[in-house]
Design an enzyme around this catalytic site. Structure first.
Site, PDB file in Angstrom:
ATOM      1  N   LYS A  13     -21.370  -3.926 -50.146  1.00 46.73           N
ATOM      2  CA  LYS A  13     -20.106  -3.986 -50.902  1.00 46.73           C
ATOM      3  C   LYS A  13     -19.524  -5.398 -50.941  1.00 46.73           C
ATOM      4  O   LYS A  13     -19.159  -5.906 -51.996  1.00 46.73           O
ATOM      5  CB  LYS A  13     -19.059  -3.028 -50.293  1.00 46.73           C
ATOM      6  CG  LYS A  13     -19.478  -1.583 -50.275  1.00 46.73           C
ATOM      7  CD  LYS A  13     -18.406  -0.703 -49.641  1.00 46.73           C
ATOM      8  CE  LYS A  13     -18.111  -0.982 -48.195  1.00 46.73           C
ATOM      9  NZ  LYS A  13     -19.209  -0.705 -47.257  1.00 46.73           N
ATOM     10  N   ARG A  88     -10.321   4.555 -47.945  1.00 43.76           N
ATOM     11  CA  ARG A  88     -11.338   5.189 -47.111  1.00 43.76           C
ATOM     12  C   ARG A  88     -10.979   6.623 -46.784  1.00 43.76           C
ATOM     13  O   ARG A  88     -11.765   7.314 -46.114  1.00 43.76           O
ATOM     14  CB  ARG A  88     -11.462   4.413 -45.808  1.00 43.76           C
ATOM     15  CG  ARG A  88     -12.560   3.381 -45.812  1.00 43.76           C
ATOM     16  CD  ARG A  88     -12.522   2.692 -44.483  1.00 43.76           C
ATOM     17  NE  ARG A  88     -13.775   2.165 -44.065  1.00 43.76           N
ATOM     18  CZ  ARG A  88     -14.138   0.912 -44.261  1.00 43.76           C
ATOM     19  NH1 ARG A  88     -13.385   0.094 -44.927  1.00 43.76           N
ATOM     20  NH2 ARG A  88     -15.288   0.490 -43.780  1.00 43.76           N
ATOM     21  N   ARG A 155     -21.326  -9.725 -36.356  1.00 40.95           N
ATOM     22  CA  ARG A 155     -20.096  -8.956 -36.150  1.00 40.95           C
ATOM     23  C   ARG A 155     -20.217  -8.048 -34.933  1.00 40.95           C
ATOM     24  O   ARG A 155     -21.264  -7.468 -34.694  1.00 40.95           O
ATOM     25  CB  ARG A 155     -19.815  -8.113 -37.403  1.00 40.95           C
ATOM     26  CG  ARG A 155     -18.742  -8.712 -38.268  1.00 40.95           C
ATOM     27  CD  ARG A 155     -18.665  -8.065 -39.603  1.00 40.95           C
ATOM     28  NE  ARG A 155     -18.423  -6.621 -39.584  1.00 40.95           N
ATOM     29  CZ  ARG A 155     -18.206  -5.899 -40.682  1.00 40.95           C
ATOM     30  NH1 ARG A 155     -18.193  -6.484 -41.854  1.00 40.95           N
ATOM     31  NH2 ARG A 155     -18.012  -4.600 -40.611  1.00 40.95           N
ATOM     32  N   ARG A 166     -20.108   4.167 -37.209  1.00 39.76           N
ATOM     33  CA  ARG A 166     -19.512   3.847 -38.515  1.00 39.76           C
ATOM     34  C   ARG A 166     -20.134   4.710 -39.617  1.00 39.76           C
ATOM     35  O   ARG A 166     -19.451   5.186 -40.514  1.00 39.76           O
ATOM     36  CB  ARG A 166     -19.711   2.362 -38.829  1.00 39.76           C
ATOM     37  CG  ARG A 166     -18.789   1.478 -38.007  1.00 39.76           C
ATOM     38  CD  ARG A 166     -19.259   0.040 -37.990  1.00 39.76           C
ATOM     39  NE  ARG A 166     -19.280  -0.575 -39.291  1.00 39.76           N
ATOM     40  CZ  ARG A 166     -20.054  -1.605 -39.615  1.00 39.76           C
ATOM     41  NH1 ARG A 166     -20.877  -2.127 -38.725  1.00 39.76           N
ATOM     42  NH2 ARG A 166     -20.005  -2.110 -40.811  1.00 39.76           N
TER      43      ARG A 166
HETATM   44  P1  AP5 Z   1     -22.487  -6.573 -46.799  1.00 39.31           P
HETATM   45  O1  AP5 Z   1     -22.184  -7.047 -48.182  1.00 39.31           O
HETATM   46  O2  AP5 Z   1     -21.891  -7.342 -45.669  1.00 39.31           O
HETATM   47  O3  AP5 Z   1     -22.202  -5.004 -46.650  1.00 39.31           O
HETATM   48  P2  AP5 Z   1     -20.866  -4.149 -46.727  1.00 39.31           P
HETATM   49  O4  AP5 Z   1     -21.163  -2.916 -47.515  1.00 39.31           O
HETATM   50  O5  AP5 Z   1     -19.710  -5.006 -47.203  1.00 39.31           O
HETATM   51  O6  AP5 Z   1     -20.738  -3.758 -45.216  1.00 39.31           O
HETATM   52  P3  AP5 Z   1     -19.544  -3.742 -44.196  1.00 39.31           P
HETATM   53  O7  AP5 Z   1     -20.164  -3.546 -42.864  1.00 39.31           O
HETATM   54  O8  AP5 Z   1     -18.664  -4.956 -44.344  1.00 39.31           O
HETATM   55  O9  AP5 Z   1     -18.783  -2.485 -44.633  1.00 39.31           O
HETATM   56  P4  AP5 Z   1     -17.895  -1.605 -43.762  1.00 39.31           P
HETATM   57  O10 AP5 Z   1     -17.339  -0.714 -44.808  1.00 39.31           O
HETATM   58  O11 AP5 Z   1     -18.493  -0.940 -42.605  1.00 39.31           O
HETATM   59  O12 AP5 Z   1     -16.950  -2.640 -43.035  1.00 39.31           O
HETATM   60  P5  AP5 Z   1     -15.489  -3.177 -43.312  1.00 39.31           P
HETATM   61  O13 AP5 Z   1     -15.503  -4.612 -43.038  1.00 39.31           O
HETATM   62  O14 AP5 Z   1     -14.959  -2.684 -44.625  1.00 39.31           O
HETATM   63  O15 AP5 Z   1     -24.088  -6.553 -46.667  1.00 39.31           O
HETATM   64  C1  AP5 Z   1     -24.713  -6.165 -45.455  1.00 39.31           C
HETATM   65  C2  AP5 Z   1     -25.979  -7.034 -45.229  1.00 39.31           C
HETATM   66  O16 AP5 Z   1     -26.973  -6.695 -46.190  1.00 39.31           O
HETATM   67  C3  AP5 Z   1     -25.746  -8.533 -45.393  1.00 39.31           C
HETATM   68  O17 AP5 Z   1     -26.486  -9.203 -44.417  1.00 39.31           O
HETATM   69  C4  AP5 Z   1     -26.270  -8.861 -46.800  1.00 39.31           C
HETATM   70  O18 AP5 Z   1     -26.767 -10.180 -46.849  1.00 39.31           O
HETATM   71  C5  AP5 Z   1     -27.378  -7.817 -46.967  1.00 39.31           C
HETATM   72  N1  AP5 Z   1     -27.509  -7.319 -48.327  1.00 39.31           N
HETATM   73  C6  AP5 Z   1     -26.487  -6.827 -49.092  1.00 39.31           C
HETATM   74  N2  AP5 Z   1     -26.961  -6.390 -50.269  1.00 39.31           N
HETATM   75  C7  AP5 Z   1     -28.309  -6.598 -50.255  1.00 39.31           C
HETATM   76  C8  AP5 Z   1     -29.360  -6.327 -51.180  1.00 39.31           C
HETATM   77  N3  AP5 Z   1     -29.111  -5.761 -52.362  1.00 39.31           N
HETATM   78  N4  AP5 Z   1     -30.624  -6.656 -50.829  1.00 39.31           N
HETATM   79  C9  AP5 Z   1     -30.879  -7.225 -49.630  1.00 39.31           C
HETATM   80  N5  AP5 Z   1     -29.932  -7.505 -48.707  1.00 39.31           N
HETATM   81  C10 AP5 Z   1     -28.646  -7.188 -49.010  1.00 39.31           C
HETATM   82  O19 AP5 Z   1     -14.675  -2.383 -42.203  1.00 39.31           O
HETATM   83  C11 AP5 Z   1     -14.813  -2.654 -40.816  1.00 39.31           C
HETATM   84  C12 AP5 Z   1     -13.842  -1.800 -40.026  1.00 39.31           C
HETATM   85  O20 AP5 Z   1     -12.472  -2.090 -40.412  1.00 39.31           O
HETATM   86  C13 AP5 Z   1     -13.946  -0.276 -40.202  1.00 39.31           C
HETATM   87  O21 AP5 Z   1     -14.954   0.267 -39.376  1.00 39.31           O
HETATM   88  C14 AP5 Z   1     -12.536   0.177 -39.814  1.00 39.31           C
HETATM   89  O22 AP5 Z   1     -12.356   0.168 -38.434  1.00 39.31           O
HETATM   90  C15 AP5 Z   1     -11.646  -0.907 -40.389  1.00 39.31           C
HETATM   91  N6  AP5 Z   1     -11.156  -0.645 -41.764  1.00 39.31           N
HETATM   92  C16 AP5 Z   1     -11.385  -1.443 -42.862  1.00 39.31           C
HETATM   93  N7  AP5 Z   1     -10.787  -0.920 -43.945  1.00 39.31           N
HETATM   94  C17 AP5 Z   1     -10.173   0.231 -43.537  1.00 39.31           C
HETATM   95  C18 AP5 Z   1      -9.408   1.235 -44.211  1.00 39.31           C
HETATM   96  N8  AP5 Z   1      -9.147   1.165 -45.520  1.00 39.31           N
HETATM   97  N9  AP5 Z   1      -8.950   2.278 -43.479  1.00 39.31           N
HETATM   98  C19 AP5 Z   1      -9.191   2.381 -42.164  1.00 39.31           C
HETATM   99  N10 AP5 Z   1      -9.897   1.467 -41.463  1.00 39.31           N
HETATM  100  C20 AP5 Z   1     -10.393   0.407 -42.138  1.00 39.31           C
END
Ligand code: AP5
Length: 215
Positions: A13, A88, A155, A166
């Site tokens: 994402k 979420r 991370r 997660r």
């Molecule tokens: P990346 O783009 O980093 O993936 P992502 O989907 O953004 O993953 P996240 O881990 O950031 O999502 P998340 O939803 O768990 O975490 P968030 O930060 O929102 O890509 C991943 C890897 O793959 C990278 O290395 C990239 O290079 C590679 N890659 C990507 N696409 C590729 C492709 N097509 N081909 C090859 N390689 C590829 O949330 C973290 C925490 O915050 C949550 O657990 C929660 O505690 C809290 N939180 C955040 N928002 C909320 C909310 N709204 N409500 C409640 N808690 C919340």
């Protein structure tokens, strides 16, 4: 144009939202990045949310809704935004609708093995937040950001046991959010198992088909 991006942790994402933000010239708002920044600063919000984020649990809705309300009221969001990580829960989706109108929800999907491989190889720049992958998108010099020269780190919540948690939280909470946008007719599923450029192309194609973007 107001876009939300949905999909499991690690599906990409943040990667796609950053690229789309450059192309569409609207801000990429990642709630995960915002929370990690507050934790790093040791702010009151950071202290409140630290435990949830590190355990891979959701931060309470009341906190997240306030964070987003404040952020999308800022001037840089006047022409739209790409929201990554919010909503979420159904409550967050409903709250978002009471603040602004969402035009499209892009729902990225990929098999679990692909996701785990992406998360375990992810590295992020401590200074500018650029996202790398040790195999799929390696930096030119190991451990160093191509863009700003900052150090890359892994991370806290990308440890195997937290990744599992997660993914489980995602499975248990996102269905009502997907249904909510499906019922409104704005949920579009995107196959994210392909490479980054291909996935970004699919998104642009959908935006054009929906009349949200001209040629
Ligand atoms: P990346 O783009 O980093 O993936 P992502 O989907 O953004 O993953 P996240 O881990 O950031 O999502 P998340 O939803 O768990 O975490 P968030 O930060 O929102 O890509 C991943 C890897 O793959 C990278 O290395 C990239 O290079 C590679 N890659 C990507 N696409 C590729 C492709 N097509 N081909 C090859 N390689 C590829 O949330 C973290 C925490 O915050 C949550 O657990 C929660 O505690 C809290 N939180 C955040 N928002 C909320 C909310 N709204 N409500 C409640 N808690 C919340």
């Amino acid at each position: 144009m107001n876009i939300v991006v949905l999909g499991p942790p690690g599906v990409g994402k943040g990667t796609y939202a950053k690229r789309l933000s450059e192309i569409l010239k609207i801000p990429h708002i990642s709630t995960g990045d915002m929370l990690r920044e507050e934790i790093k600063k040791g702010s009151e919000l950071g202290r409140k949310v630290k435990g949830y984020v590190e355990r891979g649990e959701l931060v309470p809705d009341e906190i997240m809704i306030e964070v987003i309300k404040e952020r999308i009221s800022q001037r840089d969001c006047e022409k739209g935004f790409i929201l990554d990580g919010f909503p979420r829960t159904l409550k967050q989706a409903q709250a978002l609708d009471s603040i602004t109108k969402i035009d499209i929800a892009l729902n990225f999907l990929a098999p679990k093995e692909v996701i785990i491989e992406r998360l375990s190889g992810r590295r992020i720049c401590k200074r500018c937040g650029a996202i790398y992958h040790i195999k799929n998108m390696p930096p030119k010099r190991p451990g160093v950001c191509d863009i700003c020269g900052g150090p890359l780190y892994q991370r806290e919540d990308d440890k195997p046991e937290v990744i599992e948690r997660r993914l489980e939280v995602y499975k248990n909470t996102m269905k009502p959010v997907e249904d909510y946008y499906r019922d409104k007719g704005i949920l579009i599923t995107i196959d994210a198992s392909a490479g980054v450029e291909e996935v970004v192309k699919s998104c642009l194609k959908v935006l054009k088909e929906k009349g949200l973007l001209s040629d």
